[in-house]
Design a protein around this motif. Sequence first.
Motif, PDB file in Angstrom:
ATOM      1  N   UNK A 115       0.816  -1.218   0.000  1.00 29.29           N
ATOM      2  CA  UNK A 115       0.000   0.000   0.000  1.00 29.29           C
ATOM      3  C   UNK A 115       0.848   1.266   0.000  1.00 29.29           C
ATOM      4  N   UNK A 116       0.379   2.273  -0.720  1.00 25.67           N
ATOM      5  CA  UNK A 116       0.987   3.601  -0.682  1.00 25.67           C
ATOM      6  C   UNK A 116       0.425   4.298   0.554  1.00 25.67           C
ATOM      7  N   UNK A 117       1.288   4.756   1.439  1.00 25.74           N
ATOM      8  CA  UNK A 117       0.791   5.372   2.677  1.00 25.74           C
ATOM      9  C   UNK A 117       1.002   6.881   2.716  1.00 25.74           C
ATOM     10  N   UNK A 118       1.816   7.441   1.812  1.00 24.58           N
ATOM     11  CA  UNK A 118       1.966   8.889   1.758  1.00 24.58           C
ATOM     12  C   UNK A 118       2.518   9.301   0.406  1.00 24.58           C
ATOM     13  N   UNK A 119       2.197  10.520   0.021  1.00 23.37           N
ATOM     14  CA  UNK A 119       2.787  11.102  -1.179  1.00 23.37           C
ATOM     15  C   UNK A 119       2.814  12.602  -1.023  1.00 23.37           C
ATOM     16  N   UNK A 120       3.756  13.225  -1.717  1.00 24.31           N
ATOM     17  CA  UNK A 120       3.951  14.671  -1.592  1.00 24.31           C
ATOM     18  C   UNK A 120       4.586  15.204  -2.865  1.00 24.31           C
ATOM     19  N   UNK A 121       4.009  16.294  -3.388  1.00 24.54           N
ATOM     20  CA  UNK A 121       4.609  16.991  -4.511  1.00 24.54           C
ATOM     21  C   UNK A 121       5.770  17.818  -3.988  1.00 24.54           C
ATOM     22  N   UNK A 122       6.855  17.914  -4.752  1.00 29.02           N
ATOM     23  CA  UNK A 122       7.962  18.777  -4.360  1.00 29.02           C
ATOM     24  C   UNK A 122       7.506  20.227  -4.452  1.00 29.02           C
ATOM     25  N   UNK A 123       7.711  21.002  -3.392  1.00 35.92           N
ATOM     26  CA  UNK A 123       7.310  22.413  -3.426  1.00 35.92           C
ATOM     27  C   UNK A 123       7.952  23.142  -4.609  1.00 35.92           C
ATOM     28  N   UNK A 124       7.150  23.910  -5.315  1.00 36.51           N
ATOM     29  CA  UNK A 124       7.639  24.670  -6.453  1.00 36.51           C
ATOM     30  C   UNK A 124       7.759  23.882  -7.739  1.00 36.51           C
ATOM     31  N   UNK A 125       7.374  22.608  -7.720  1.00 38.55           N
ATOM     32  CA  UNK A 125       7.490  21.775  -8.911  1.00 38.55           C
ATOM     33  C   UNK A 125       6.129  21.298  -9.394  1.00 38.55           C
ATOM     34  N   UNK A 126       5.955  21.319 -10.685  1.00 36.52           N
ATOM     35  CA  UNK A 126       4.722  20.816 -11.290  1.00 36.52           C
ATOM     36  C   UNK A 126       4.803  19.311 -11.548  1.00 36.52           C
ATOM     37  N   UNK A 127       6.031  18.762 -11.579  1.00 35.97           N
ATOM     38  CA  UNK A 127       6.172  17.400 -12.075  1.00 35.97           C
ATOM     39  C   UNK A 127       6.887  16.418 -11.157  1.00 35.97           C
ATOM     40  N   UNK A 128       7.376  16.846 -10.008  1.00 31.40           N
ATOM     41  CA  UNK A 128       8.103  15.919  -9.145  1.00 31.40           C
ATOM     42  C   UNK A 128       7.214  15.520  -7.964  1.00 31.40           C
ATOM     43  N   UNK A 129       6.962  14.213  -7.880  1.00 34.18           N
ATOM     44  CA  UNK A 129       6.094  13.638  -6.860  1.00 34.18           C
ATOM     45  C   UNK A 129       6.836  12.502  -6.171  1.00 34.18           C
ATOM     46  N   UNK A 130       6.839  12.512  -4.856  1.00 31.86           N
ATOM     47  CA  UNK A 130       7.457  11.426  -4.083  1.00 31.86           C
ATOM     48  C   UNK A 130       6.352  10.636  -3.400  1.00 31.86           C
ATOM     49  N   UNK A 131       6.564   9.319  -3.297  1.00 26.47           N
ATOM     50  CA  UNK A 131       5.585   8.470  -2.602  1.00 26.47           C
ATOM     51  C   UNK A 131       6.320   7.499  -1.698  1.00 26.47           C
ATOM     52  N   UNK A 132       5.642   7.103  -0.631  1.00 23.11           N
ATOM     53  CA  UNK A 132       6.171   6.106   0.286  1.00 23.11           C
ATOM     54  C   UNK A 132       5.132   5.038   0.522  1.00 23.11           C
ATOM     55  N   UNK A 133       5.592   3.814   0.683  1.00 23.27           N
ATOM     56  CA  UNK A 133       4.648   2.720   0.848  1.00 23.27           C
ATOM     57  C   UNK A 133       5.010   1.801   1.990  1.00 23.27           C
ATOM     58  N   UNK A 134       4.119   0.890   2.279  1.00 22.76           N
ATOM     59  CA  UNK A 134       4.344  -0.104   3.332  1.00 22.76           C
ATOM     60  C   UNK A 134       5.443  -1.091   2.943  1.00 22.76           C
ATOM     61  N   UNK A 135       5.936  -0.994   1.713  1.00 22.18           N
ATOM     62  CA  UNK A 135       7.030  -1.856   1.269  1.00 22.18           C
ATOM     63  C   UNK A 135       8.388  -1.202   1.504  1.00 22.18           C
ATOM     64  N   UNK A 136       8.406  -0.052   2.190  1.00 21.13           N
ATOM     65  CA  UNK A 136       9.626   0.706   2.510  1.00 21.13           C
ATOM     66  C   UNK A 136      10.336   1.233   1.260  1.00 21.13           C
ATOM     67  N   UNK A 137       9.612   1.326   0.160  1.00 20.80           N
ATOM     68  CA  UNK A 137      10.232   1.855  -1.080  1.00 20.80           C
ATOM     69  C   UNK A 137       9.923   3.321  -1.227  1.00 20.80           C
TER      70      UNK A 137
END
Length: 88
Positions: free
Chosen positions: A66-88
């Motif tokens: 499962x994806x447990x969090x995600x966040x767009x990089x401030x000031x960016x239209x295209x960079x998105x980070x995600x974190x999951x229960x798989x530690x990736x």
Amino acid sequence: RAGGKAVLALHNVAKVDLHCVGWNGVSKELVATGAADGVVSIFDRRKMEKNGKGSVLHSFSVHKAAVCCLEWQPGSRSILASGGDDSA
């Protein structure tokens, strides 16, 4: 946000539970979702119907849990980070 109405309702966007939603701070029309099946999806609010249905712009199956969090990089239209229960 003030008021009692939802800003956006997403219906039938995933076959499993959504765990997180992220709004893009630069491009307010972009919304990302993270789901229980490990899929991160990006939607364009301008292309969504009034009933909350819309087609996915991009979908990424990068997590094995499962994806447990995600966040767009401030000031960016295209960079998105995600974190999951798989530690990736």
